[in-house]
Design an enzyme around this catalytic site. Structure first.
Site, PDB file in Angstrom:
ATOM      1  N   ASN A 133       0.827  -1.197   0.000  1.00 22.70           N
ATOM      2  CA  ASN A 133       0.000   0.000   0.000  1.00 22.70           C
ATOM      3  C   ASN A 133       0.865   1.252   0.000  1.00 22.70           C
ATOM      4  OD1 ASN A 133      -1.715   2.212   1.391  1.00 22.70           O
ATOM      5  ND2 ASN A 133      -3.227   0.637   0.895  1.00 22.70           N
ATOM      6  N   PHE A 174     -32.291  -5.380 -14.821  1.00 18.92           N
ATOM      7  CA  PHE A 174     -32.755  -3.998 -14.658  1.00 18.92           C
ATOM      8  C   PHE A 174     -32.932  -3.281 -15.991  1.00 18.92           C
ATOM      9  CE2 PHE A 174     -29.423  -5.033 -11.436  1.00 18.92           C
ATOM     10  CZ  PHE A 174     -30.296  -5.508 -10.477  1.00 18.92           C
ATOM     11  N   ARG A 185     -33.964   0.447 -15.079  1.00 22.56           N
ATOM     12  CA  ARG A 185     -35.131   0.214 -14.221  1.00 22.56           C
ATOM     13  C   ARG A 185     -35.907   1.513 -13.965  1.00 22.56           C
ATOM     14  NH1 ARG A 185     -34.402  -3.093  -8.569  1.00 22.56           N
ATOM     15  NH2 ARG A 185     -36.568  -3.752  -8.275  1.00 22.56           N
ATOM     16  N   GLU A 233     -40.603  -1.835 -10.352  1.00 20.77           N
ATOM     17  CA  GLU A 233     -40.064  -0.523 -10.694  1.00 20.77           C
ATOM     18  C   GLU A 233     -40.649   0.639  -9.888  1.00 20.77           C
ATOM     19  OE1 GLU A 233     -40.406  -0.011 -14.889  1.00 20.77           O
ATOM     20  OE2 GLU A 233     -38.718  -1.330 -15.325  1.00 20.77           O
TER      21      GLU A 233
END
Length: 1323
Positions: free
Chosen positions: A365, A826, A929, A1270
Site C-alpha cells: 500500500n 434492470f 429500471r 419498478e
C-alpha cells in the site's frame, strides 16, 4: 550458472492445497492465474459438491471476468493458513479474483455448511452475488467462534455479536435485495440478537396457531432456525498439509523464498531485460489493471522478517513487516492499546473491504502511494502518526521517515513538554465503512496544554498529514505546523491556519476526484466561522480538531471531546408489515420463499459463465473506437503480437458478416443498431471488431493493446456531444404519435391566473449504470446443418434469436437462444445484451468453433416555467425536456410518455410538455429500471421545492395543496385512474406520515439543527405515482403457432418455425410432410428438431414402425386448426389487399389482432426519509426511511417486499452516490467498483421500515395484484429531498452567523450525488 545452482538448491515442487479436506496437486501453473480464473468458464459446479479439479476449485461465480469485479465481493472464498511455528490457523476471507493461485500453496479452502437461512430470510433475488455473501458471513462466524476470550453463546448461536454481524457483509455488493434481509441473516447467528427484531422470514410468522389450534404470539426461538454449531461445523486444517510445509517453494516462474538471503539470491540472479514482480497480496491488480506478463513472480509471504509484527516495546513502538496484511496490522495495533494505536486500528478497518484487507499488505500500500499517486489512507495516517520505514538494499539497512520515503525533507522534531496527546484521523469517502477510496483523508497528532495567559489550549507540537486530495501522495502541512506551534487556538489563529493550509495542500492539475473540482482559490471569515469561496460556490473546508469546542480542561488536564452532535440514540429495529394478505387463491398471496434460493446461496445455480466450455472453445473481446466520426484506416494487432505470449486466432469485423447477413447488433421497436462500426466509429466506445483468442485473458490483453489507426481528421460536421448542440443542429429522433404525451388544460390562461411565476428554470439529470453483478456474457456453439446454439444472459432471448439470424443470414429456426437465469438485469440485458450474443455467434459461425465472451449509461436537460398562487397552489407548468438518446434510438422514444406519467403525480392545474429526443455522438442509451419515471418524479419534486423556496414555506405545505383529487386524477391520467376506490394515494400518504411519526420527528429535527452547528438533519415526505400499461399476452389456445417451438405469448411479425416431435432419430428420422399452401413452401420454413421431453410431453415410443405416421397425423391436425383460425382474417385481408397478401403479412396481422384486452392502472406509494449531513465532510447518513406501497393483492408478499426494498436502494444510488462520467469525446471513464459506487450495507437507511398495503379486489388486474419491481424506485427521491432540506438549514445558519444570505430560489437544480462535499455544501 547462478540460476541453475539456485534451482538445484530450491527443488521444484507441485502446487498443493486442499478443498474441504481433499488434497489437490498441480505440477505446472501459470503464475498469473488467479484463484478465480483457474476455474472460470467450464467448471462443473459452483457449489460445495465438487467433481474434480480444476473445474471445481472455487464454488463461486466468475465475477473476476466482469468489469465490476475486484471489489464487488461476489467471488469471496474462505482460505485457511497454518503457521508451523505458533501452531495457529488463520482463517480469512479473500477475493478470489485477486488471489493468485500459486499463493494458496499449502492452504485449505472451506465452504459454508448451510444456505437455508439465506432462502428463509428471502435474502437472494438474482442470486449471482449470494455465494460471496455466504462466504463473508461464514468467515465472520468462524473467526468469532474461535476467539478464546469470548464467552460461549447460547446453544444454536455463534459468538458473533449483532454489531459485528451488521458489518460482516459491508464489502459485498448486491444490486437486488436492498441488503436488509442479508443483514437479518447475519444477525440470526449472533449470540446477543433478539430474534423478534428480525424481519420477514419463512421460519416463523406472527399470529400462527399451535398444533392444538390455540392462538400464539409466535415467539421466535432458535429451534425454528436451521441448526448451527460453533465453528460452522467444518473440519480443521488437514494434517497432510501441515506435514508438507517445506523450506521454500517454486513452480514454473513462481518463487516463494523463506529467507531474506534467498530473496537476495533471486534478485541478484535477475538478468538484463527480465521483469520481476514481488507479490504479497496482489490486491494492486484491482487498482492497476495489468496486461503485461512478468518473467518471474516472487512471493514474499514466507519471509519471517517481512511477516512479523513486533510490539511491547517500552518506548511504545510497533514494528510491522512489509508483507503483513492490513487486517493483521489493525489487530496488532489494537492489541497494543493506547490512543494513537487504537485510532490507527479503527481507521485501518475502514480501508477497502475485509476480504481485500485480509491480503492487502502494508508495504504494498505504501509503495503504491509512493509510485502510483494512489490515494492511500495508510500512508496518510502513518505519516500523521510519525511512522518510519526500514529499507534494505543489499546487506545495508536504512531507516527513513515517511517524508523521506515519499521524497520529502525530513521532519523537524518538536520540543517536549508535559501535555496531553491528541490524535485524530479523518476520511471523507462515498461509504462509511470503507470499500471506497477516500476523496480526502487526514491524520492530526498534537500535544496540547492549557495556556496560562490565554486560558485556552496551546499547541506544543503538531503533525498534520493530508492525503488523497489530488496530491501525488500523503504530505504534511508544515507551514501550518510551524505557525500553530506555541500558539493558542482561537478564531483569529484559525483564519490564518486556513490561509496557510491553502498554500500547503493543493490538488494537482488534472485531478479527477470530484471533490477537488472546485478547490477554493481564496479564504474569508465572518464571526469566527471559516469558509472557502470559489466563485459562486462556497464550501466548508475542514475541521482541524483543535477548535475550542473540541478541547476541554479539567484540573489542568486536556482532553478531546465531541460536541458536534454526532452521537445519537440507538435506532429501533426495522419493520416489515403486510396488510391484509389474501388466502383466496392459497398459496398465492402467501409469503413463501423463492424457488431455487438454496442452490443460489450454495453456488450450485448455473449461470451462463458456469456452463463448461466445449472442446476447442475460443474467447472474444471487443476492440473499441475512441474518436467519433474520424475515419478508421485499420485495426493493427501486429505491434502487440510480438510481445504477447498468445496470438489472436482471428479478428472478426464487418467484413466477416456472411453474404445475405446484415451488420446488425440490436433491434428495438424503433430501429436497429449496427454490430460493428465500419468506416468510422459513430461514437467513442463503439465496437470496431472482435479479437478471438484461445483464452479470455489473451483476448482481453490483445484487444486492449490493439492500435486503431485513424486516417486524417473528421471530414464532415463535428460530432454532437450535447443535447443543446443536437437541438441547434436539428439532430432529433422522431417520437411516434402514440408515445407523445398530451397536454392538460390551457397553459397560457392558467399562467395569467397565477399570483407569482418562475420562468425558464433548469434541471440537469444524470445517468446510472445498470451495474448488474453478472455482466453481459454469452456462449455460442455451432451445431449441425448451419445451426447455432447461443447461451445468453438475456432478458429478451426471442429478440436475440431474431437479430443473430439476421446477422448470419440464416432462418430463425436455425438459431436457438437459451437463457436459464440472469444475474441481474434492470433493463440492461434486454436490448444491450444482444450485441454480445451476436458477436459470439458471428465468430463461431465463421471459425466453426465455440466462442464465449464477457464484457469488461446520459444527461437530460429540463427547462420549466411555473405559475402559482400565494397559497402554493400551482396553476400552470410548462416543461421542455431534452433527452440524450445517443447515436441510435434504442427505446428512447418511450421516455416522453414515461416521464410525463410520473410527472403528473401532482395537480399542476394546466400542464404543457415539449420533448425532444436528441441524437448525439455518444453511446446509445437504453432503458434502466423505471426509465423516465424516476426522472419525472424528480422533476415534480424539484418544481415543488422551487415554489416553496419562492414562498419561503415548507415544501410539505406545497405538496399537500397540490395533491390530486380523484377528479383531477381523471383529468390528467384518463382511464388509467380507474374507479374512485382505486385511488388510494391520499390514504397511503397519510398512513406513512402516521406510522413514521412525522409530526414528532419534524420537531426533533428542528431541535437537533438548533443545537448542532456542524451536522444538520432534514426530513421529507413525498408521494409517488406511476401509471402501468399491461399488454395481455396471447395464450396457447389463441396462438396460430402451437406447433412452433416458440415462447408462448405475444409475438410480432412472422418467420420460420421449429417443429417438436416425439420420435427419436434412429437412422430414419420421423419427418412430417409439409407441402405448399397459398404459394408458401412450408417445408423450407420449418425445422424439425430433436425430441425433447420438456417441450413435448406424451411423445410415446419410437417403435413399431408407426412413429412417422403418428407424427404426420399430429401435424395435420395442428395445421387444420391453424387454417380454421386464419381463414376469417385471410378473407378480410384478401378483400382489402387482393393478391398482394403474403404469408408473413397474414401471420403478422394475426399476432397483433389476437392480443387480449390491455389493462391500465396506477401504482401509488409514499415515503418519509430523514437524513443527517456532516457539513465538514459532506458525508450523508440516512437515519430512517418509512415506505408505504399499495401492492394490490400481493401474489407473494415476500417477493414484493424484496422488490420494494431493492428498488428503493437502487434509487438511492441514482440520487446519492452513483455518477456516470465520460471524457470530452464521450468515452466512458467510469470503471467498475473502483470509481462507481453503488449503495452498500452501510449506506442504506439505518432504520428501514416497509409496509405493503392491500387495496383489495380488482376485476381486471391479474388476481388483483400490482407491479412492484419498478414503482418503489421512485420513493428514493424522498432521501434526496431530505438532503436538500438539511443543506437549506445549513445555509440559513451560515447567514445568521454573518455569512452571505441564502441565495434566492435557485434557477438551476441538479441531481448529481449530494454526498460529495462541494455538492452537499454549495451555498
Amino acid at each position: 550458472m547462478a540460476e541453475h545452482r539456485r534451482r538445484r538448491e530450491m527443488k521444484a515442487q507441485s502446487l498443493v492445497f486442499a478443498i474441504n479436506g481433499e488434497r489437490f496437486e498441480l505440477a505446472s501453473v501459470d503464475p498469473t492465474t488467479t484463484l478465480l480464473s483457474s476455474c472460470g468458464p467450464g467448471r462443473a459446479t459452483r457449489g460445495p459438491r465438487f467433481s474434480g479439479f480444476p473445474s471445481s476449485i472455487v464454488i463461486l461465480q466468475s465475477a473476476g471476468f466482469l468489469p465490476f469485479s475486484r471489489g464487488c465481493g461476489a467471488c469471496v472464498v474462505l482460505l485457511s493458513k497454518y503457521d508451523p511455528v505458533s501452531g495457529e490457523i488463520e482463517d480469512l476471507s479473500v477475493s478470489s479474483c485477486l488471489t493468485l493461485l500459486c499463493s494458496v500453496h499449502l492452504c485449505s479452502r472451506r465452504v459454508p455448511p448451510d444456505s437455508r437461512r439465506i432462502a428463509g430470510f428471502h435474502a437472494s433475488q438474482c442470486g449471482f452475488c449470494t455465494p460471496g455473501v455466504c462466504m463473508s458471513i461464514f468467515s465472520a462466524l468462524v473467526n468469532a467462534d474461535k476467539a478464546p476470550r469470548r464467552p460461549d453463546p447460547p446453544p444454536g448461536f455463534s459468538k458473533l455479536t449483532v454489531a459485528e454481524a451488521e458489518k460482516a457483509v459491508a464489502g459485498n455488493l448486491c444490486r437486488c435485495t436492498g441488503y436488509r434481509p442479508i443483514v437479518d441473516v447475519c444477525k440470526s447467528f449472533a449470540g446477543d440478537v433478539d430474534l423478534e427484531d428480525l424481519g420477514l422470514n419463512s421460519f416463523w410468522r406472527r399470529g400462527e396457531t399451535t398444533k392444538a389450534g390455540a392462538a400464539t404470539a409466535a415467539v421466535a426461538t432458535v429451534d425454528m432456525l436451521p441448526s448451527y454449531s460453533l465453528g460452522g461445523g467444518i473440519g480443521t486444517f488437514p494434517d497432510f498439509l501441515k506435514a508438507e510445509i517445506k523450506a521454500s517453494f517454486f513452480v514454473g516462474s513462481w518463487y516463494a523464498p523463506k529467507s531474506l538471503g534467498e530473496l537476495h539470491s533471486i534478485l541478484r540472479s535477475e538478468g538484463p531485460g527480465n521483469r520481476l514482480k514481488l507479490v504479497a497480496g496482489n490486491t494492486a491488480a484491482g487498482v492497476y489493471k495489468e496486461v503485461d506478463r512478468y518473467d518471474r513472480y516472487v512471493d514474499l509471504r514466507l519471509i519471517p522478517e517481512l511477516n512479523e509484527i513486533r510490539g511491547g516495546d517500552p518506548a511504545g513502538f510497533v514494528e510491522i513487516g512489509a508483507a503483513v496484511s492490513i487486517s493483521r496490522a489493525a489487530v496488532a495495533l489494537e492489541r497494543e492499546g493506547g490512543a494513537v494505536f487504537c485510532k490507527l486500528a479503527t481507521h485501518l478497518r475502514k480501508v477497502a473491504a475485509e476480504f481485500v484487507r485480509n491480503t492487502a499488505s502494508i508495504g504494498g500500500n505504501l509503495v503504491m502511494a509512493q509510485r502510483g499517486k494512489f490515494p492511500s489512507d495508510v500512508a496518510t495516517i502513518f505519516l500523521g502518526a510519525g511512522a518510519s520505514v526500514s529499507i534494505e538494499v543489499g546487506c545495508q539497512r536504512s531507516l527513513l521517515s515517511l517524508e523521506e520515503f515519499f521524497e520529502m525533507p525530513p521532519s523537524t522534531p518538536g520540543r517536549e513538554r508535559k501535555s496531553k496527546l491528541v490524535f485524530e484521523t479523518f476520511r471523507a469517502a462515498p461509504r462509511e465503512l470503507g470499500n471506497a477510496v477516500a476523496y480526502v483523508n487526514a491524520a492530526f497528532l498534537a500535544r496540547v496544554a492549557a495556556g496560562e495567559a490565554s486560558g485556552g489550549p496551546v499547541v506544543e507540537s503538531l503533525r498534520l498529514a493530508f492525503g488523497a486530495y489530488g496530491g501525488r501522495h500523503a504530505t504534511r502541512a508544515k507551514k501550518v505546523e510551524e505557525f500553530l506551534t506555541g500558539k493558542p487556538v482561537n478564531s483569529g489563529v484559525m483564519l490564518e491556519v486556513i490561509r496557510l493550509l491553502r498554500e500547503d495542500i493543493s490538488p494537482e492539475e488534472g485531478t479527477d476526484h470530484a471533490l477537488t473540482e472546485s478547490a477554493p482559490p481564496l479564504v474569508s471569515s465572518s464571526r469566527g466561522s471559516v469558509r472557502a469561496v470559489a466563485g459562486e460556490k462556497e464550501t466548508l473546508l475542514l475541521s482541524t480538531g483543535f477548535q475550542n469546542e473540541h478541547i476541554s480542561f479539567s484540573n489542568g488536564e486536556v482532553s478531546a471531546v465531541d460536541r458536534s452532535g454526532s452521537q445519537r440514540e440507538k435506532l429501533p429495529p426495522s419493520r416489515q408489515a403486510i396488510e391484509g394478505s389474501s388466502t383466496e387463491y392459497h398459496p398465492v398471496g402467501q409469503a413463501v420463499k423463492k424457488v431455487g434460493a438454496e442452490i443460489q446461496a450454495s453456488g450450485e445455480a448455473v449461470y451462463v459463465d458456469d456452463i463448461p466450455s466445449p472442446i476447442g472453445c475460443l474467447h472474444g473481446a471487443f476492440v473499441y473506437g475512441t474518436r467519433p466520426l474520424v475515419p478508421v484506416k485499420e485495426v493493427n494487432l501486429k505491434n502487440q503480437m510480438a510481445a504477447a505470449t498468445e496470438e489472436p486466432v482471428a479478428f472478426i469485423s464487418v467484413k466477416d458478416i456472411p453474404s445475405g447477413g446484415r451488420n446488425i447488433g440490436t433491434g428495438a421497436v424503433f430501429g436497429d443498431d449496427p454490430l460493428f462500426g465500419s468506416s468510422c466509429a459513430d461514437y467513442a466506445g463503439q465496437p470496431l471488431g472482435l479479437v478471438v483468442a484461445e483464452t479470455q485473458r489473451a483476448a482481453n490483453a490483445i484487444a486492449r493493446k490493439a492500435e486503431v489507426v485513424y486516417e486524417g481528421e473528421i471530414t464532415g460536421p463535428p460530432p454532437i456531444m450535447s443535447v443543446e448542440e443536437a437541438v441547434e443542429r436539428n439532430s432529433l429522433f422522431d417520437v411516434p404519435p402514440f408515445l407523445q404525451p398530451t397536454s392538460v388544460g390551457d397553459f397560457d390562461q392558467a399562467m395569467e391566473e397565477a399570483d407569482r411565476k418562475i420562468l425558464s428554470a433548469q434541471i440537469v439529470l444524470g445517468s446510472q449504470y445498470y451495474f448488474y453483478m453478472e455482466t453481459q456474457t454469452a456462449l455460442a456453439v455451432p451445431d449441425e446443418d448451419d445451426c447455432m446454439v447461443v447461451y445468453s444472459s438475456s432478458q429478451c432471448p426471442e429478440q436475440a434469436q431474431k437479430i443473430i439470424a439476421q446477422c448470419l443470414g440464416l432462418p430463425r429456426h436455425n438459431v436457438r437462444v437459451i437463457t436459464r437465469r440472469v444475474g441481474g438485469g434492470f433493463g440492461g440485458k434486454a436490448v444491450r445484451s444482444i450485441p454480445v450474443a451476436t458477436a459470439c455467434a458471428l465468430a463461431a459461425f465463421k471459425l466453426r468453433r465455440p466462442v464465449r465472451m464477457y464484457l469488461d449509461r446520459k444527461t437530460d436537460m429540463v427547462s420549466y416555467s411555473v405559475g402559482f398562487k400565494e397559497t402554493g397552489k400551482i396553476t400552470a407548468l410548462r416543461t421542455e425536456i431534452l433527452v440524450d438518446a445517443g447515436t441510435t434510438t434504442d427505446v428512447s422514444p418511450i421516455m416522453p410518455l414515461n416521464i410525463s406519467g410520473a410527472l403528473k403525480k401532482y395537480d399542476w392545474g394546466a400542464l404543457s410538455m415539449d420533448f425532444k429526443i436528441c441524437k448525439t455522438n455518444r453511446p446509445t442509451r437504453s432503458a434502466m429500471r423505471g426509465p423516465g419515471e424516476v426522472q419525472g418524479t424528480f422533476i415534480a419534486e424539484a418544481v415543488v421545492e422551487h415554489v416553496a423556496d419562492e414562498l419561503a414555506v415548507d415544501p410539505e405545505a406545497v405538496r399537500e395543496v397540490n395533491m390530486h383529487t380523484f377528479d383531477s386524477l381523471r383529468r390528467f391520467h384518463g382511464p388509467s385512474a380507474g374507479d374512485p376506490p382505486e385511488f388510494t394515494l391520499p390514504a397511503v400518504f397519510s398512513r406513512v406520515a402516521a406510522t413514521a411519526e412525522l409530526r414528532r420527528r419534524r420537531e426533533e429535527v428542528r431541535r437537533f439543527n438548533g443545537e448542532n452547528r456542524w451536522r444538520k438533519r432534514g426530513i421529507s415526505h413525498v408521494p409517488i405515482l406511476q401509471p402501468v400499461f399491461l399488454a395481455a399476452d396471447t395464450g396457447e389456445g389463441r396462438s396460430p403457432r402451437r406447433w412452433f417451438r416458440r415462447r408462448r405469448g405475444r409475438r410480432r411479425g412472422a418467420g420460420p418455425g421449429a417443429l417438436d416431435q416425439g420420435g427419436a432419430d434412429g437412422g430414419v428420422r420421423p419427418r412430417p410432410p409439409f407441402g405448399r399452401g397459398g404459394g408458401v413452401d412450408l417445408l423450407h420454413r420449418v425445422r424439425v428438431v430433436q425430441a425433447d421431453s420438456l417441450s413435448l410431453i406424451q411423445g410415446g415410443f419410437t417403435a413399431g414402425s408407426t412413429t412417422s405416421e403418428s407424427s404426420c397425423e399430429a401435424v395435420r391436425i395442428a395445421c387444420n386448426e391453424l387454417v380454421a383460425r386464419l381463414m376469417p382474417l385471410k378473407n378480410r385481408l384478401l378483400e382489402q389487399l387482393g393478391s398482394s397478401l403474403t404469408w408473413d403479412l397474414l401471420i403478422g396481422q394475426y399476432s397483433v389482432l389476437s392480443q387480449g384486452q390491455a389493462v391500465r392502472y396506477i401504482n401509488y406509494g409514499a415515503a418519509v426519509s430523514e437524513v443527517e449531513v456532516d457539513l465538514l465532510t459532506g458525508a450523508t447518513k440516512i437515519l430512517r426511511s418509512d415506505l408505504a406501497y399499495d401492492g394490490g393483492r400481493s401474489l407473494n408478499p415476500a417477493v414484493d417486499l424484496g422488490q420494494i426494498e431493492g428498488a428503493f436502494v437502487q434509487g438511492l444510488g441514482f440520487f446519492m452516490s452513483e455518477e456516470y462520467l465520460s471524457n470530452s469525446e464521450g468515452l466512458v471513464t467510469t470503471e467498475g467498483t473502483w470509481d462507481y459506487k453503488i449503495p452498500t450495507v452501510d449506506t442504506i437507511p439505518k432504520q428501514f421500515n416497509v409496509e405493503l398495503i392491500s387495496s383489495g379486489h380488482h376485476q381486471h388486474r391479474v388476481l388483483s395484484s400490482k407491479a412492484s419491481g419498478e414503482p418503489p424506485l421512485l420513493l428514493s427521491v424522498s432521501v434526496h429531498c431530505a438532503t436538500r432540506e438539511a443543506i437549506r438549514e445549513a445555509r440559513k445558519e451560515l447567514a445568521a452567523l454573518g455569512g452571505p444570505e441564502p441565495p434566492p430560489a435557485c434557477s438551476s437544480w441538479t441531481s448529481r450525488p449530494p454526498c460529495r462535499c462541494q455538492e452537499a455544501l454549495r451555498l
